[in-house]
Design a protein around this motif. Structure first.
Motif, PDB file in Angstrom:
ATOM      1  N   VAL A 187      -4.609  -5.542   0.359  1.00  0.00           N
ATOM      2  CA  VAL A 187      -5.366  -5.826   1.572  1.00  0.00           C
ATOM      3  C   VAL A 187      -5.117  -7.335   1.871  1.00  0.00           C
ATOM      4  CG1 VAL A 187      -7.619  -6.247   2.919  1.00  0.00           C
ATOM      5  CG2 VAL A 187      -6.655  -3.336   1.422  1.00  0.00           C
ATOM      6  N   LEU A 220      -3.537   6.903  -5.951  1.00  0.00           N
ATOM      7  CA  LEU A 220      -5.395   6.410  -4.772  1.00  0.00           C
ATOM      8  C   LEU A 220      -5.489   7.420  -3.594  1.00  0.00           C
ATOM      9  CD1 LEU A 220      -5.388   2.751  -4.413  1.00  0.00           C
ATOM     10  CD2 LEU A 220      -6.306   4.192  -5.485  1.00  0.00           C
ATOM     11  N   LEU A 238      -4.725  -2.132  -4.191  1.00  0.00           N
ATOM     12  CA  LEU A 238      -4.319  -1.744  -3.630  1.00  0.00           C
ATOM     13  C   LEU A 238      -5.540  -3.014  -2.927  1.00  0.00           C
ATOM     14  CD1 LEU A 238      -5.408  -0.556  -0.879  1.00  0.00           C
ATOM     15  CD2 LEU A 238      -7.842   0.500  -1.588  1.00  0.00           C
ATOM     16  N   ASP A 267     -17.022  -8.853  11.189  1.00  0.00           N
ATOM     17  CA  ASP A 267     -17.774  -9.456  12.695  1.00  0.00           C
ATOM     18  C   ASP A 267     -18.483  -9.145  11.526  1.00  0.00           C
ATOM     19  OD1 ASP A 267     -15.590  -7.550  13.717  1.00  0.00           O
ATOM     20  OD2 ASP A 267     -15.879  -5.856  13.119  1.00  0.00           O
ATOM     21  N   ARG A 307      -2.954  -2.990  13.216  1.00  0.00           N
ATOM     22  CA  ARG A 307      -2.949  -3.559  13.923  1.00  0.00           C
ATOM     23  C   ARG A 307      -1.569  -3.830  13.864  1.00  0.00           C
ATOM     24  NH1 ARG A 307      -5.458  -6.356   8.342  1.00  0.00           N
ATOM     25  NH2 ARG A 307      -5.021  -8.390   8.873  1.00  0.00           N
ATOM     26  N   PRO A 317     -22.692   6.718   6.425  1.00  0.00           N
ATOM     27  CA  PRO A 317     -21.980   5.032   7.223  1.00  0.00           C
ATOM     28  C   PRO A 317     -20.643   5.212   7.538  1.00  0.00           C
ATOM     29  CG  PRO A 317     -23.931   4.851   5.709  1.00  0.00           C
ATOM     30  CD  PRO A 317     -22.679   6.578   6.060  1.00  0.00           C
ATOM     31  N   ALA A 332      -7.633   1.754   4.410  1.00  0.00           N
ATOM     32  CA  ALA A 332      -7.211   0.300   4.401  1.00  0.00           C
ATOM     33  C   ALA A 332      -5.558   0.177   5.093  1.00  0.00           C
ATOM     34  CB  ALA A 332      -6.749  -0.222   3.121  1.00  0.00           C
ATOM     35  N   LEU A 363       2.251   1.852  -3.727  1.00  0.00           N
ATOM     36  CA  LEU A 363       1.217   2.775  -4.646  1.00  0.00           C
ATOM     37  C   LEU A 363       0.847   4.320  -3.708  1.00  0.00           C
ATOM     38  CD1 LEU A 363      -1.718   0.493  -3.920  1.00  0.00           C
ATOM     39  CD2 LEU A 363      -1.481   1.193  -5.692  1.00  0.00           C
ATOM     40  N   LEU A 383     -18.460  -5.089   9.391  1.00  0.00           N
ATOM     41  CA  LEU A 383     -17.178  -5.258   8.562  1.00  0.00           C
ATOM     42  C   LEU A 383     -17.588  -6.213   8.455  1.00  0.00           C
ATOM     43  CD1 LEU A 383     -13.623  -3.420   9.511  1.00  0.00           C
ATOM     44  CD2 LEU A 383     -15.492  -2.909   7.997  1.00  0.00           C
ATOM     45  N   MET A 385      -3.672  -9.721   4.551  1.00  0.00           N
ATOM     46  CA  MET A 385      -4.746 -11.288   5.320  1.00  0.00           C
ATOM     47  C   MET A 385      -3.446 -12.594   5.242  1.00  0.00           C
ATOM     48  SD  MET A 385      -7.209  -9.518   7.018  1.00  0.00           S
ATOM     49  CE  MET A 385      -7.999 -11.364   7.476  1.00  0.00           C
ATOM     50  N   LEU A 431      -3.632  -0.792   8.385  1.00  0.00           N
ATOM     51  CA  LEU A 431      -2.650  -2.382   9.203  1.00  0.00           C
ATOM     52  C   LEU A 431      -2.064  -2.004   9.973  1.00  0.00           C
ATOM     53  CD1 LEU A 431      -2.005  -3.256   4.833  1.00  0.00           C
ATOM     54  CD2 LEU A 431      -3.116  -4.485   6.909  1.00  0.00           C
ATOM     55  N   ASP A 465     -30.268  -0.340  12.722  1.00  0.00           N
ATOM     56  CA  ASP A 465     -30.050   1.149  12.539  1.00  0.00           C
ATOM     57  C   ASP A 465     -29.044   2.280  11.278  1.00  0.00           C
ATOM     58  OD1 ASP A 465     -27.731   0.897  13.519  1.00  0.00           O
ATOM     59  OD2 ASP A 465     -27.978   2.175  15.464  1.00  0.00           O
ATOM     60  N   GLY A 466     -28.337   0.607  10.334  1.00  0.00           N
ATOM     61  CA  GLY A 466     -28.060   1.019   9.907  1.00  0.00           C
ATOM     62  C   GLY A 466     -27.030   1.678   9.418  1.00  0.00           C
ATOM     63  N   GLN A 467     -25.782   1.139  10.231  1.00  0.00           N
ATOM     64  CA  GLN A 467     -24.852   1.683  10.103  1.00  0.00           C
ATOM     65  C   GLN A 467     -23.773   0.485   9.637  1.00  0.00           C
ATOM     66  OE1 GLN A 467     -23.741   2.246  14.325  1.00  0.00           O
ATOM     67  NE2 GLN A 467     -24.999   4.113  14.149  1.00  0.00           N
ATOM     68  N   VAL A 468     -22.604  -0.117   9.312  1.00  0.00           N
ATOM     69  CA  VAL A 468     -21.842  -0.716   8.495  1.00  0.00           C
ATOM     70  C   VAL A 468     -21.151  -1.655   9.754  1.00  0.00           C
ATOM     71  CG1 VAL A 468     -19.860  -0.775   7.385  1.00  0.00           C
ATOM     72  CG2 VAL A 468     -20.558   0.787   7.062  1.00  0.00           C
ATOM     73  N   ARG A 482     -19.270   7.641  10.214  1.00  0.00           N
ATOM     74  CA  ARG A 482     -18.972   6.775  11.287  1.00  0.00           C
ATOM     75  C   ARG A 482     -18.064   6.029  12.069  1.00  0.00           C
ATOM     76  NH1 ARG A 482     -25.444   6.308  12.612  1.00  0.00           N
ATOM     77  NH2 ARG A 482     -24.750   5.893  10.158  1.00  0.00           N
ATOM     78  N   PHE A 483     -18.108   4.776  11.314  1.00  0.00           N
ATOM     79  CA  PHE A 483     -17.091   3.917  11.241  1.00  0.00           C
ATOM     80  C   PHE A 483     -15.562   4.330  11.326  1.00  0.00           C
ATOM     81  CE2 PHE A 483     -14.503   0.528   9.884  1.00  0.00           C
ATOM     82  CZ  PHE A 483     -14.478  -0.544  10.546  1.00  0.00           C
ATOM     83  N   ILE A 530       0.792  -0.645   0.251  1.00  0.00           N
ATOM     84  CA  ILE A 530       0.176  -0.110   0.075  1.00  0.00           C
ATOM     85  C   ILE A 530       0.611   1.141   0.064  1.00  0.00           C
ATOM     86  CG2 ILE A 530      -1.735   1.257   1.246  1.00  0.00           C
ATOM     87  CD1 ILE A 530      -2.663  -1.077   1.803  1.00  0.00           C
TER      88      ILE A 530
END
Lengths: 257, 112
Positions: free
Chosen positions: B99, A11, B95, B23, A27, A49, A20, A5, B20, B103, A24, B15-18, A52-53, A2
């Motif tokens: 990721v 990006l 990208l 989870d 973690r 959303p 992303a 990149l 992942l 993992m 990482l 309530d519409g929250q993401v 918020r996350f 990443i």
């Protein structure tokens, strides 16, 4: 990969690339790097959303990372024998997963008696949601962890959950405290109430500190009276009584405590 | 599309929250749709004349068939992204591959 990149300048405007990278870094324990990338992602993200996350993840980063972001970290409060640490989202999220995870975060021993009394999962979850909703507003005005101060040859132990029911409202804050069974009758509650009251009155907007306790709980009432609280009447619940200490009483008592 | 649709119920909170992928409650996934989607992907791959969409669908199928995030065949996903990089390279594919590498091999290798 990443970072390569990003090094090619690609990006840079894609929020998911920054989150992303942040994930990482998180973690890998690189909290400060994670914080910078989450912040960048938040600047670019447009969907609610998603925003918020990212905000949740940001708020959950450890204290050094919060500091790197310039966030206000609430200083610990010390008494003769105890240290009070304001609960952060990181603490509460860890504790909800497994109370044992609190130990390393606080540098204290977590015993069987944890969590004590009224500090149950429902309380933790309500603190968690308020801290997520508006961290600067609630930081320091919800739960605090109380542990014994480090002394030669002993490991600090988590002995109580205490704190405030929320930020000042109409000049008043309400305090609460719950000591684990194995640490009762040692006078810790008196020190805790003294520390919380002192901290509350450091804030100019606070004119009254309120506490409610069960009418049958004589020892808790003694704790409040020893700290200069006065019984003002019935509490919210049928069996509870309400105590108050006003800022003006501090002056007449020559500083109180 | 079937494979993405299969996860719809598990993707957000009431309530519409993401939530992942990690989870999500995988028991909420629609396994009939997953089976149907996976069969279509296999048929498309067997035709040997597949394009980028088929590869993306194959990636979605590997995710959908795993019982958990850790049980996911990340090596296969990295391999499919390698194929996708040759068929239809883009920074976003790169990208996603990074990721998947994180993992498979750990976060440090996804980063550097």
């Amino acid at each position: 990969l990443i970072d390569a990149l990003f090094a090619r300048g690609e990006l840079a405007h894609y929020p998911l690339a920054h989150s992303a990278r942040a994930d990482l870094c998180r973690r890998l324990g690189m909290s400060a790097d994670a914080a910078v990338s989450y912040r960048k992602a938040l600047e670019l993200a447009r969907q609610e959303p998603e925003r918020r996350f990212i905000q949740w993840r940001l708020a959950e980063l450890s204290e050094p990372a919060q500091r790197a972001l310039g966030a206000r970290v609430i200083p610990n409060v010390r008494t003769q024998r105890l240290v009070l640490v304001a609960a952060t989202l990181e603490h509460i999220v860890a504790e909800l997963k497994d109370p044992g995870r609190l130990g390393p975060l606080l540098g204290a021993r977590v015993t069987e008696g944890w969590p004590p009394g009224e500090y149950d999962r429902a309380a933790m979850m309500s603190f968690r949601s308020r801290l997520r909703e508006d961290p600067p507003r609630y930081a320091g005005w919800l739960s605090w962890y109380v542990m014994t101060a480090e002394a030669a040859g002993t490991q600090p132990t988590l002995v109580a959950a205490a704190g405030f029911m929320g930020p000042p409202e109409n000049g008043a804050v309400e305090i609460g405290y719950s000591v684990i069974p194995e640490a009762r009758s040692l006078g810790y509650a008196t020190e805790i109430v003294e520390a919380l009251t002192r901290r509350a009155f450091e804030v100019e907007a606070v004119h009254r500190v309120v506490a409610e306790t069960d009418a049958s709980n004589a020892s808790s009432q003694r704790v409040l009276e020893r700290n200069g609280f006065v019984r003002v009447g019935a509490g919210r619940e049928t069996t509870s009584v309400r105590y108050e200490k006003t800022r003006s009483s501090l002056k007449t008592n020559g500083g109180g405590s | 599309m079937l494979l993405h649709e299969s996860r719809r119920a598990a993707r957000t909170t009431a309530d519409g929250q993401v939530i992942l992928l990690d989870d999500q409650n995988r028991t909420l996934w629609n396994h009939a749709l997953i089976a149907e989607g996976s069969a279509l992907v296999q048929r498309a791959l067997a035709s040997r004349r597949f394009g980028p969409y088929t590869i993306q669908a194959a990636i979605a199928a590997v995710h959908a068939e795993a019982a958990s995030a850790t049980a996911t065949d990340w090596a296969q996903i990295v391999g499919l992204y390698d194929v996708l990089m040759r068929a239809d390279p883009s920074p976003v594919v790169e990208l996603n591959r990074a990721v998947a590498v994180a993992m498979r091999d750990g976060p440090g290798l996804g980063l550097h």
